[in-house]
Structures are given as structure tokens and as C-alpha cells.
Scaffold this active site. Structure first.
Site, PDB file in Angstrom:
ATOM      1  NE  ARG A  85      -1.726  -5.995  -2.562  1.00 38.72           N
ATOM      2  CZ  ARG A  85      -1.667  -5.091  -1.590  1.00 38.72           C
ATOM      3  NH1 ARG A  85      -2.068  -5.378  -0.366  1.00 38.72           N
ATOM      4  NH2 ARG A  85      -1.233  -3.881  -1.828  1.00 38.72           N
ATOM      5  CG  HIS A  90       3.190  -2.286   0.427  1.00 33.20           C
ATOM      6  ND1 HIS A  90       2.140  -3.165   0.321  1.00 33.20           N
ATOM      7  CD2 HIS A  90       3.070  -1.711   1.650  1.00 33.20           C
ATOM      8  CE1 HIS A  90       1.425  -3.146   1.447  1.00 33.20           C
ATOM      9  NE2 HIS A  90       1.971  -2.259   2.275  1.00 33.20           N
ATOM     10  CD  GLU A 150      -3.209   0.921   2.927  1.00 30.93           C
ATOM     11  OE1 GLU A 150      -2.478   1.591   3.685  1.00 30.93           O
ATOM     12  OE2 GLU A 150      -3.962   0.039   3.340  1.00 30.93           O
ATOM     13  CG  ASN A 207      -5.388  -2.580   1.376  1.00 30.04           C
ATOM     14  OD1 ASN A 207      -5.634  -3.511   0.609  1.00 30.04           O
ATOM     15  ND2 ASN A 207      -4.183  -2.059   1.510  1.00 30.04           N
ATOM     16  CE1 TYR A 215      -5.646  -4.484   8.097  1.00 35.20           C
ATOM     17  CE2 TYR A 215      -5.474  -2.846   6.358  1.00 35.20           C
ATOM     18  CZ  TYR A 215      -5.057  -4.031   6.933  1.00 35.20           C
ATOM     19  OH  TYR A 215      -4.065  -4.773   6.344  1.00 35.20           O
ATOM     20  CD  GLU A 248      -2.663  -4.335   3.049  1.00 36.67           C
ATOM     21  OE1 GLU A 248      -2.854  -3.803   4.168  1.00 36.67           O
ATOM     22  OE2 GLU A 248      -1.768  -3.977   2.274  1.00 36.67           O
TER      23      GLU A 248
HETATM   24  C1  FCB Z   1      -1.980  -1.236   5.743  1.00 33.40           C
HETATM   25  C2  FCB Z   1      -0.680  -1.475   5.013  1.00 33.40           C
HETATM   26  C3  FCB Z   1       0.013  -2.756   5.386  1.00 33.40           C
HETATM   27  C4  FCB Z   1      -0.090  -3.039   6.862  1.00 33.40           C
HETATM   28  C5  FCB Z   1      -1.526  -2.942   7.326  1.00 33.40           C
HETATM   29  C6  FCB Z   1      -1.733  -3.271   8.776  1.00 33.40           C
HETATM   30  O1  FCB Z   1      -2.242   0.120   5.792  1.00 33.40           O
HETATM   31  O2  FCB Z   1      -0.903  -1.488   3.622  1.00 33.40           O
HETATM   32  O3  FCB Z   1       1.336  -2.678   4.948  1.00 33.40           O
HETATM   33  O4  FCB Z   1       0.731  -2.195   7.556  1.00 33.40           O
HETATM   34  O5  FCB Z   1      -2.016  -1.654   7.075  1.00 33.40           O
END
Ligand code: FCB
Length: 461
Positions: free
Chosen positions: A88, A132, A177, A307, A309, A366
Site C-alpha cells: 500500500r 495521503h 484518514e 488504521n 494504533y 496500517e
Molecule cells: C497514521 C498515518 C501514517 C503514519 C502513522 C504512524 O495516522 O496515516 O502516515 O503517520 O499514523
């Protein structure tokens, strides 16, 4: 663990539907390419933002980054050596249309064509993200995402790009995002274009969604019969810090803001009412929403990119306008970004998306972690925390799949250490270490772990 008959059948249904998980890595143009003046590329809002004093740590910029624009062949070889199955990447709008409008810049498109052909030669599936975060500066000067015209220009860019690359790229992601673009970029001002104004952010969020729907139509029209289109959202479970009424209400607002503000218009054809009420109470009637927009935004997609995290723990704080939520307090352990490590949050999120919005094919576009890795030692970088992070999150993902979440692909963020936006080069997310003085790439233990994990999963399939 013994499976109940119910979970066994759900597992079989899930497996039949989606088969084996495909493994990839993700990157973004501005974070790795460098070469900001090569090949006729126009200026982007990140080139400009990096020049604002204090905006980016150490005054870092993406001018050189990983120099991927020149070293892409080596980087594809690295991916091949890591057994990566899907890549990607993002296309820089200012390479394709330097001023954000008008005819295609042939040199810009040629770069991505070479890249994609290189992927195909190595048996790696290309997945292209159209946006992006690197808006052409000329488009920002014309109003940026706060202007409806930017949605129309974006659809044109999508159309030109799909027409130029649709024979070699079949999987497209419109936006990465949009929450971050709208709110970090226009309400909090921590990312380009650095605006701090909630009504502007809300208008931007609508135009981003509208531009997505218009781009879906454009890609379907130009991208060939096999084209598949999705969008990537950053989602997070929003958990109340306590069982108090106030904290629960605050968590619901945070969930509305982070998750439902985008999921609902995309998949239910309307903005969430509680959030509309909240925003209108603070800022007056929402601007820029026209008849017919809801239908465009909700054009059917082939997959949802997620995504993930970290989860959010939410405490009520009436002083925080407009959401009335306190700053999230991450529990330990955390990554170098201060982000809570909680693989259970990924499971929770996938089950929730499946329950509230499914059935729906999902790609984890992600997931990853920044740690203060020490430099290479004997040709390798040891990063045990990142290995553990990947292992735990992949296990959580498999658990969600076994219980019916239709997850098809997983992308580790990121292939390389790179330019981490306002954190500059301080935050290293790569599976491969980059020495930014010499551009030397050295695999981390996590990269080798991922390589082996892909191989054994492939063999077991
Ligand atoms: C996300 C972004 C990516 C990177 C990660 C850590 O929010 O999409 O570009 O910065 O965080």
C-alpha cells in the site's frame, strides 16, 4: 480454548469468505519519496507546513526523506526479501497535477507506473492511495478542503490517475484518514495546513467525504472492470474512564467524533444525529452540505480500510469545547509516540465494525509502533518490542476473523523508518531501519519476524 459449535461455524464461515490473510506493508508518498522538486512535482501543503517555524520537530522536512523516488528499486527488492504480498503506497497528487488541476504531468505518472510494474514483476499486489495528505499548495491557495471545488478537483485527479494506471492497478484507496486531514489539519492545526477553526474543519470533513464518493464514481468509470475501491479511516475504541454517567456520555461523543462521523455517512448514508446536534449547538448550522451529497458519499465501496494504533480512554471535561472530553490518558505500556499498546482494542474494533456496519470486507491498512531503536549492530537492529507488538496484534486480528470479522489484508506501518509528520525523523516506525545520513537500509528483527511469519502462514494455508 474449546470452540463452541457457534464459534466454530462462524470461523468456518469467516474462513470460507475471506481465505487466508494477505500480508503487506504501507507507506505514504511524502513520508518516503523526497525528491520534492524532481519530475515536475508541484509544491504540496506539507512542503509549506514544514517551513513554518516550530511546526515540525527539529525543523525536519520531507525534502529528502528516504529518497525512495530514486531508490525505489532497492526498496522493492527489500519487500521481496521480506515476502511481502501486497504494497500500500500513496500517489502524490502534486506529482500528477502539480497545481492540482489541468492535464497529467507525464513524468509524475511515469514514476508510479515504473513502481507498479516493479511490484508486479516481483509478484507483489499494488494498492494505491490517492490522498495521503499532500494537497497541491495551489489547491490550498484556492481554499483547500474547506472549498467544495477541491472535491471536484480531487475527482478529476482520481479520474486521470485511474485512466493512466487502471491497467496495472486494480485496488484503490481514495483517502487516508480523513479525520486527521479535517481535524488535525483544520481544528487542532498540528498538521498541514495548520488551521485552527472547528467550523472550517467540519466543512473540510464534508468535502473530503464528498470527494471520496465522487472519486469512487470516477475510478469505477475509468479504472477498468476489475477496479476495487475503498477508503481508509483511523478508528479507535472510545472507552469511558469510569462508569460514571458523565464519562460514558463523553466516550459516546468521542466515538461519534472519531468513528461514526465518517462511518455513518459512508455506510449508513447520514451523519450521526447526536454529533450533528452537538456541533450545531456550538457552531451553528453545518455548512456546505447540499442535496444529493449523502447519496454520493455512500456510493458502495468494495472494502473498508482501517488504521488501528490505540484505544481511547475518555474522561468528561466540560471545559473542552466542543466535545467535553478530557485528554485521553494512555495506560502503560506505551510506544515512543505515547500511544497505548492494546491489541485487544483491534479485536474490539473489528467486532464492532462487523456488528454495526457489516458484513463488509475490511483491510487493516496500517498498524505498527514507534520505538527508540538503537542503531544497527552486526547488520541487524534488535527491536523486541515491535516484534511483540506485531505478534499480539496479528493474534487479535486472527481472533476477530475466527469470530466472523471479514478481514482480508493486514499492512504493517511501515516498511521503512520515515518522515513522521510533525515528529520529523524522531519517530521510527519501520520494519527496516534507515540511516538518514547515508540512506543505508538495515532490516530490523521485526522485519525478519514478519518475513518468517508470512512464510509459515503461506505454507500452512
Ligand atoms: C497514521 C498515518 C501514517 C503514519 C502513522 C504512524 O495516522 O496515516 O502516515 O503517520 O499514523
Amino acid at each position: 480454548m474449546t470452540a463452541t459449535p457457534r464459534s466454530r461455524s462462524a470461523r468456518e464461515a469467516g474462513a470460507a469468505r475471506s481465505g487466508r490473510l494477505r500480508f503487506g506493508v504501507a507507506t505514504a508518498a511524502y513520508q518516503i519519496e523526497g525528491a520534492v522538486r524532481d519530475g515536475g512535482r508541484g509544491e504540496s501543503i506539507w512542503d509549506r507546513f514544514c517551513r513554518v517555524p516550530g511546526a515540525v520537530a527539529n525543523g525536519d522536512t520531507g525534502d529528502v526523506a528516504c529518497d525512495h523516488y530514486h531508490r525505489w528499486r532497492d526498496d522493492l527488492d527489500i519487500m521481496g526479501a521480506l515476502n511481502v504480498e501486497s504494497y500500500r503506497f500513496s500517489i502524490a497528487w502534486p506529482r500528477v497535477q502539480p497545481d492540482g488541476r489541468g492535464p497529467v504531468n507525464p513524468e509524475g505518472i511515469a514514476f508510479y507506473r515504473r513502481l507498479v510494474e516493479g511490484l508486479l514483476e516481483r509478484g507483489i499486489e499494488p494498492v494505491a492511495t490517492l490522498y495521503h495528505w499532500d494537497l497541491p499548495q495551489a489547491r490550498q491557495d484556492a481554499g483547500g478542503w474547506a472549498a467544495r471545488e477541491t472535491a471536484e478537483r480531487f475527482a478529476e485527479y482520481a479520474q486521470l490517475t485511474a485512466a493512466a494506471l487502471g491497467d496495472v492497478v486494480t485496488r484503490w484507496i481514495t483517502h487516508n484518514e480523513p479525520w486527521v486531514v479535517a481535524f488535525a489539519g483544520h481544528a487542532h492545526g498540528t498538521k498541514a495546513p495548520g488551521i485552527r477553526d472547528w467550523p472550517t474543519a467540519l466543512r473540510a470533513s464534508h468535502h473530503l467525504l464528498l470527494s471520496h464518493g465522487l472519486a469512487v464514481e470516477a475510478i469505477r468509470a475509468e479504472g477498468g472492470p476489475d477496479a476495487e475501491v475503498g477508503i481508509t479511516l483511523n478508528l479507535a475504541p472510545a472507552r469511558p474512564a469510569s462508569s460514571s454517567e458523565a464519562d460514558r456520555a463523553a466516550a459516546l461523543r468521542m466515538d461519534g467524533h472519531m468513528n461514526r462521523w465518517f462511518l455513518d455517512p459512508l455506510l449508513r448514508r447520514r451523519y450521526p444525529e447526536d454529533l450533528v446536534d452537538l456541533f450545531e449547538r456550538h457552531f451553528g448550522p453545518l455548512e456546505g452540505i447540499e442535496p444529493g451529497d449523502a447519496e454520493v458519499i455512500a456510493r458502495p465501496i468494495d472494502f473498508l480500510g482501517v488504521n488501528y494504533y490505540f484505544p481511547l480512554t475518555v474522561q468528561a471535561d466540560p471545559r473542552m469545547v466542543p466535545l467535553g472530553t478530557g485528554s485521553p490518558r494512555p495506560a502503560e505500556p506505551t510506544t515512543a509516540m505515547g500511544w497505548e499498546v492494546d491489541a485487544g482494542g483491534l479485536y474490539e474494533l473489528l467486532m464492532r465494525v462487523t456488528r454495526d456496519y457489516g458484513p463488509l470486507p475490511v483491510d487493516i491498512t496500517e498498524n505498527g509502533a514507534a520505538y527508540a531503536d538503537s542503531g544497527p549492530n552486526g547488520g541487524i537492529v534488535d527491536d523486541p518490542e515491535r516484534v511483540a507488538y506485531l505478534e499480539q496484534h496479528l493474534a487479535a486480528l486472527e481472533r476477530a476473523r475466527a469470530e466472523g470479522a471479514d478481514v482480508r489484508r493486514y499492512y504493517a506501518w511501515s516498511l521503512l523508518d520515515n518522515f513522521e509528520w510533525e515528529h520529523g525523523y524522531d519517530m521510527r516506525f519501520g520494519l527496516v531501519h534507515v540511516d538518514f545520513e547515508t540512506q543505508r537500509r538495515v532490516p530490523k528483527r521485526s522485519g525478519l519476524w514478519y518475513r518468517d511469519h508470512i512464510r509459515t502462514t503461506r505454507e500452512g494455508a
